[in-house]
Design a protein around this motif. Sequence first.
Motif, short mmCIF file in Angstrom:
data_model
loop_
_atom_site.label_atom_id
_atom_site.label_comp_id
_atom_site.label_asym_id
_atom_site.label_seq_id
_atom_site.Cartn_x
_atom_site.Cartn_y
_atom_site.Cartn_z
N ARG A 256 0.83 -1.20 0.00
CA ARG A 256 0.00 0.00 0.00
C ARG A 256 0.87 1.26 0.00
NH1 ARG A 256 -5.18 -1.54 0.96
NH2 ARG A 256 -5.47 -3.65 1.82
N MET A 258 2.57 4.85 -1.31
CA MET A 258 3.16 5.32 -2.55
C MET A 258 3.76 4.18 -3.36
SD MET A 258 3.80 7.63 -4.70
CE MET A 258 3.27 9.09 -3.78
N GLY A 260 2.83 1.09 -3.46
CA GLY A 260 1.74 0.34 -4.08
C GLY A 260 1.17 1.06 -5.28
N ARG A 261 1.04 2.37 -5.17
CA ARG A 261 0.51 3.15 -6.30
C ARG A 261 1.47 3.12 -7.48
NH1 ARG A 261 -1.37 6.32 -1.94
NH2 ARG A 261 0.45 7.71 -2.01
N ALA A 264 1.17 -0.08 -9.26
CA ALA A 264 -0.09 -0.19 -10.00
C ALA A 264 -0.10 0.68 -11.26
CB ALA A 264 -1.26 0.20 -9.09
N TRP A 265 0.59 1.82 -11.23
CA TRP A 265 0.49 2.79 -12.32
C TRP A 265 1.49 2.56 -13.45
CZ3 TRP A 265 0.33 7.66 -8.67
CH2 TRP A 265 -0.92 7.71 -8.04
N ARG A 273 4.82 -5.86 -12.63
CA ARG A 273 4.31 -5.10 -11.49
C ARG A 273 4.19 -5.98 -10.25
NH1 ARG A 273 -0.64 -3.72 -12.89
NH2 ARG A 273 -0.68 -4.42 -15.05
N ARG A 277 6.10 -5.69 -6.51
CA ARG A 277 5.49 -5.85 -5.19
C ARG A 277 6.29 -6.83 -4.33
NH1 ARG A 277 0.89 -5.70 -8.82
NH2 ARG A 277 -0.26 -3.75 -8.50
#
Length: 521
Positions: A256, A258, A260-261, A264-265, A273, A277
């Motif tokens: 989760r 920054m 995590g973002r 995801a982006w 991706r 993680r």
Amino acid sequence: MAVAMVTTAVGQTPTIDEPVYVATAEVYLKERSLRYNPEHPPLGKLIIASGLVFTDARLDSAFAGSQMALGRHVLYESGNDPGHLMLYARLPVIVLTLLFGLVVLAFARDLTGPVGGLAALALYAFSPDVIANGSLATLDVPAAGFLLTSVWLLWRARRRPHLCLPLAGVALGAAAATKMSVLPVIPVLMLLGVLSFWHARRAPGSDVRARVRLLAHGAAAAVGMALVAVAVVWATYLVVDPRLRWTVPENVPDIRGMRGRVAAWLPFPEAYRDGMRIQFGFEYDIWQGFLFGRLYEGSLWYYLPAALLVKTPLGMLALWIAGAVAILTVRRLRPAAPYVLVPPAVLLAISMNGARDLGVRYAVFMPMFLAVVAAGVTLFRRRPALWATAALVCFVAVSSLRTYPYYLPYSNEAFGGPSKTHLRLHDSNVDWGQDLGRLADHLRRHHPGERVWLVYKGAGVPAYYGIDASDPLKAPLGEVHGLLVVSDSSAAKADGRLAALLATSTPIDEVGHSITVCRRR
């Protein structure tokens, strides 16, 4: 350098990480599957696979287990010859390492001329860290070399932006498709792309509107370079599996915030991706470190600079500093400062904040970039400076040649040389499991028939090499008599039972500066 790396590759048994990469490369070749080792992108393992295609390695398609178990299975349990497989897996990395030496030569020559190019090449070719890691089927040197190539092409883009910026994007994509640790430096390289485009297309006396338009074109060119890099990453996944079949593995953590973002982006395949993680998950783990005799939990921000101080030849350290001074003070070299100083500085700063204090291989980009930086000293035209440069390069060469063929445990003369490295560092700095074969030869020659107790940190299988040893950690202390053989990385982290065994044993020999042989009566 080629001789040093090839002979080192032949003499070393698999290090801890190599079996995973070799086995994953075999899965790429035989099954076209991305399911193993997702925490690293495919390109480095595809490079390793380019050597494995010349072997007849067997792979059990029904095998089900972890990637570590797969590596052991492919090398030792499937009827393959691990020495043969490892040599063919290492050779492509060796060739690539030599080619990166030509990049160092060309980059330094562009900045300083042919004398500086040769000085930089000499520092690169005699770097113990580059030789040690360039002779292994691992990912650190390929990722750093591709990054250096991208920066060199960005420098050349100051004259030919339309040709060199796309090529820089290809090299940057290759770096990102080898190790994810290069991702934080991508914005820096994009800014360098804008700078190169600006330099190539600027016109003296242009008005503000023309400058804004030029800046916009430069930004567009940098974005185009980044898109080329993204395309290269996608291409490497498609080479492995054109259908991009992917099932999320169970060990992918829920990241989760920054991080995590970001995961995801980013416009990369889902497998990439998820690999990010997993890498972020490693950063939340608590790892053990060892520095200057101190065992500690977590990480130290100064670990990498301290480890580099130990493991870099003294003459090389001096030339790095002098070269940086030249880059910043010689007018002809100042435009190169953002290219040769900023990317390694950013990467080093980020690496210093990582959770794993496991070796200078995480900063192997430093001897690559700073070899180019060191070439700046040749522009000090005073004769004493040139003689001092030549003397320091010779000092580096002698220090490197003296450690042959034990490059992994190298440390410079100020810290006692390779035989003392284990007193100050551990893991891939000194003992990465590379000397199991040498241990077997040593026991056969000097201790035939003796009882052996072994604590070994590595991926090799002792029995395969003819080592009949018992585990002293599973027997009563009173029964442990004879030869106690301990990997230096295990000794560095010894506590409880192993510490008691070592305290009541007498060291009698060492193997490869990475394994200590003791006698316990």
